[in-house]
Design a protein around this motif. Structure first.
Motif, short mmCIF file in Angstrom:
data_model
loop_
_atom_site.label_atom_id
_atom_site.label_comp_id
_atom_site.label_asym_id
_atom_site.label_seq_id
_atom_site.Cartn_x
_atom_site.Cartn_y
_atom_site.Cartn_z
N LYS A 45 -11.83 4.75 -0.61
CA LYS A 45 -11.56 3.39 -0.14
C LYS A 45 -12.80 2.89 0.60
N GLN A 81 -12.43 -3.27 -0.69
CA GLN A 81 -11.94 -4.38 0.13
C GLN A 81 -13.17 -4.97 0.78
N THR A 133 0.87 3.90 -3.02
CA THR A 133 0.57 5.30 -2.75
C THR A 133 1.67 6.20 -3.30
N GLY A 148 -8.81 -3.35 -5.95
CA GLY A 148 -9.01 -3.97 -4.64
C GLY A 148 -9.31 -5.44 -4.75
N ASP A 151 0.84 -1.21 0.00
CA ASP A 151 0.00 0.00 0.00
C ASP A 151 0.87 1.26 0.00
N ASP A 180 -10.19 7.01 -8.22
CA ASP A 180 -9.84 5.64 -7.88
C ASP A 180 -10.75 5.17 -6.76
N GLU A 209 -11.19 1.95 -4.36
CA GLU A 209 -10.58 0.71 -3.90
C GLU A 209 -11.58 -0.03 -3.03
N THR A 242 -8.59 11.93 -0.28
CA THR A 242 -8.75 10.52 0.02
C THR A 242 -9.77 10.37 1.15
N MET A 249 -9.57 9.68 -4.25
CA MET A 249 -9.38 8.27 -3.91
C MET A 249 -10.40 7.90 -2.86
N HIS A 289 -14.31 -0.33 2.69
CA HIS A 289 -13.96 -1.55 3.41
C HIS A 289 -15.22 -2.08 4.10
N THR A 305 -12.10 7.21 3.36
CA THR A 305 -12.34 5.79 3.62
C THR A 305 -13.71 5.65 4.26
#
Length: 180
Positions: free
Chosen positions: A92, A119, A19, A166, A15, A115, A117, A69, A90, A94, A71
């Motif tokens: 993310k 998970q 990055t 991912g 990661d 982007d 990602e 970014t 970005m 999860h 999450t």
């Protein structure tokens, strides 16, 4: 049994390396690095063995903007975004158990490339992209089912590029373009 050496240098995670590569590519697209300088720094980033070696490849770059970014994480339940929400550069996502639904059709997208990602443990994901978006899913690793995505034959240029990466364990990703 042989004892392990006590002063091992810290290792770089994938990661961290990814990055760093993304920051170098962003700096190049913003005109902060020449092609030759980007090549040299990418080589440094990809061959670095310690965090300090990786940091050398990133010297003189502006600090990464934390606002680019985001999450979103949940152990279970649904993750849902729709309407006029601001999409970071970005994103993310999860989730161990649960469904994900991202609707980008009316979202505020300020970046030419976004982007996402994923998970995800179990549970599916559905992503609705703008009508003129270009979607890349080659970097997504699936364990159970391949993504469902039908590439648009005629797409107006100028839309954002949505790159999805991912890992999805047990679930399917469905991507569709907005109708309007």
């Amino acid at each position: 049994m042989t004892p392990l050496p006590e002063n091992l240098p810290p290792q770089i995670s994938e990661d961290d390396r990814d990055t760093a590569v993304q920051r170098l590519q962003d700096a190049y697209t913003q005109g902060l690095l020449s092609h030759e300088e980007m090549d040299a720094r990418l080589h440094q980033a990809l061959t670095a063995k310690t965090p300090s070696e990786l940091a050398v490849a990133l010297t003189s770059l502006p600090d990464e903007d934390a606002g680019t970014t985001a999450t979103i994480a949940a152990a279970s339940g649904r993750i849902r975004r729709h309407g006029a929400w601001r999409v970071p550069r970005m994103l993310k996502i999860h989730s161990a158990f649960g469904r994900v639904h991202l609707d980008l059709s009316r979202a505020v997208i300020e970046h030419p490339v976004v982007d996402i990602e994923l998970q995800l443990g179990s549970g599916g994901a559905k992503i609705t992209v703008p009508r003129d978006a270009v979607v890349e899913v080659e970097a997504l690793r699936t364990v159970w089912k391949d993504p469902l995505y039908k590439v648009r034959r005629r797409s107006r240029s100028g839309g954002p590029k949505i790159r999805i990466s991912g890992t999805m364990e047990f679930g399917r990703l469905k991507i569709r373009h907005a109708l309007r």
